[in-house]
Design a protein around this motif. Structure first.
Motif, mmCIF file in Angstrom:
data_model
loop_
_atom_site.group_PDB
_atom_site.id
_atom_site.type_symbol
_atom_site.label_atom_id
_atom_site.label_comp_id
_atom_site.label_asym_id
_atom_site.label_seq_id
_atom_site.Cartn_x
_atom_site.Cartn_y
_atom_site.Cartn_z
ATOM 1 N N HIS A 1 0.872 -1.183 0.000
ATOM 2 C CA HIS A 1 0.000 0.000 0.000
ATOM 3 C C HIS A 1 0.909 1.233 0.000
ATOM 4 O O HIS A 1 2.129 1.111 0.071
ATOM 5 N N CYS B 1 -4.741 5.761 0.084
ATOM 6 C CA CYS B 1 -3.775 4.765 -0.334
ATOM 7 C C CYS B 1 -3.331 5.144 -1.742
ATOM 8 O O CYS B 1 -4.152 5.310 -2.636
ATOM 9 N N GLN C 1 -1.339 3.417 -3.759
ATOM 10 C CA GLN C 1 -0.801 2.290 -4.521
ATOM 11 C C GLN C 1 -1.965 1.343 -4.816
ATOM 12 O O GLN C 1 -2.651 0.919 -3.884
ATOM 13 N N CYS D 1 -4.005 -1.486 -4.794
ATOM 14 C CA CYS D 1 -3.741 -2.611 -3.888
ATOM 15 C C CYS D 1 -4.836 -3.659 -3.910
ATOM 16 O O CYS D 1 -4.832 -4.579 -3.094
ATOM 17 N N HIS E 1 -9.338 -0.736 -3.443
ATOM 18 C CA HIS E 1 -8.353 0.355 -3.340
ATOM 19 C C HIS E 1 -9.011 1.734 -3.379
ATOM 20 O O HIS E 1 -8.633 2.634 -2.625
ATOM 21 N N MET F 1 -9.994 3.026 -0.079
ATOM 22 C CA MET F 1 -9.030 2.959 1.032
ATOM 23 C C MET F 1 -8.623 4.364 1.438
ATOM 24 O O MET F 1 -7.600 4.895 1.016
HETATM 25 CU CU LIG Z 1 -4.002 0.168 -0.338
#
Ligand SMILES: [Cu+2]
Length: 315
Positions: free
Chosen positions: A182, A217, A219, A221, A225, A228
């Motif tokens: 992440h 977040c 990235q 993931c 995501h 997040m």
């Molecule tokens: Cu993430």
């Protein structure tokens, strides 16, 4: 935002709320204007040569090319500006972020443990000591696997989704992950760091404005995501103390003395022969499922005091 931040505003940057963020904003702003100037310059030059050297006016090729040195000078200037940006601004700013961590006793140290799809925060509580974490203790009610038998962990504070920090005090966030990679991104603080399973990666910033900011977040993931997200609340010192007290009371109830036959850590990954490439501690490049969220590991970027905790009484 000042009139010098037109492009940052246009790009949707939230206002800066950290002590170092203005430097990043200046670089971003300058780079965008510089790229804009280059784009206009090269486009104009392109149109000029299309017209100037059109076939009707220039039927034969000129094998000598340009005789004046102006293009060399222009290109050299561009390279020089880029070198100054990189060597004079970007690299020093980055070096300060990764090399000059504030002393652990001055800073608020928080462990950030990412998971699909939320961020968990572990604070050391009034004693300033982080309790031990072990993957064997992880459960729905104990997302970080805090060891109920460790006295240092009794007063620890664990929250999910929302982190409070005091204004004008450096914050060191040590990032790790329970599952996949992440990225702990605080847009208003102009800082981000990858949270990688099996690694402990420190980042630091100093919030200078109270208020509520977004944590996202950064990235890709997994399927969740997009959702997040979390909240970073920058409090006045008084509000922060009040929040700490409230959380300490809440977690004091939840993590009070273990009952008789307190849970023992479940079998560790070492005992699972099925796990390929049996995990060796501190092997950051290891593969395999479910790395421990809490096994102490050496930070990759080495802050001055890796396990640094605020001195007792500071929280
Ligand atoms: Cu993430």
């Amino acid at each position: 935002m000042s009139s010098l931040a037109l492009i940052n505003e246009f790009l949707g940057q939230p206002p800066n709320a950290s002590s170092h963020g203005y430097q990043i904003d200046h670089i971003l702003e300058f780079c965008h204007w510089f790229m804009g100037a280059l784009f206009i310059g090269w486009s104009a030059f392109f149109i000029f040569v299309l017209i100037r050297f059109r076939k009707r006016r220039q039927p034969g090729a000129d094998h000598m090319g340009v005789r004046s040195g102006i293009s060399t000078h222009l290109e050299f200037s561009v390279v020089l500006i880029e070198a100054v940006l990189l060597l004079g601004f970007a690299i020093p700013l980055w070096a300060k972020r990764v090399n000059q961590f504030p002393p652990g006793k001055d800073a608020l140290v928080v462990h950030v443990v990412a998971q699909q799809f939320s961020f968990n925060y572990h604070l050391p509580g009034p004693d300033g000591q982080f309790g031990r974490r072990d993957v064997g203790f992880v459960s729905n009610s104990n997302p970080l696997g805090l060891d109920p038998n460790d006295p240092a962990g009794k007063d620890d504070i664990v929250t999910t989704g929302e982190l409070h920090v005091p204004v004008n005090r450096p914050v060191i966030a040590e990032l790790s992950s329970k599952d996949v990679i992440h990225d702990f991104f605080l847009p208003s603080m102009r800082i981000a760091g990858d949270a990688i399973p099996g690694s402990l990666i420190p980042i630091w910033f100093t919030p200078i404005k109270t208020g509520t900011d977004e944590v996202i977040c950064g990235q890709l993931c997994g399927l969740g995501h997009y959702g997040m997200k979390g909240t970073l609340v920058v409090d006045t010192p008084q509000d922060y103390e009040a929040w700490l007290k409230e959380r300490a009371e809440l977690s004091g109830g939840a993590q009070s003395a273990p009952q008789a036959g307190a849970p023992q850590p479940a079998p560790k990954p070492e005992n699972k022969p099925a796990s390929p490439g049996a995990p060796k501690p501190q092997n950051a490049g290891k593969r395999g499922p479910a790395p421990s969220p809490g096994t102490p590991q050496q930070p990759q970027n080495k802050p001055p005091q890796p396990a640094a905790s605020p001195s007792p009484g500071q929280l």
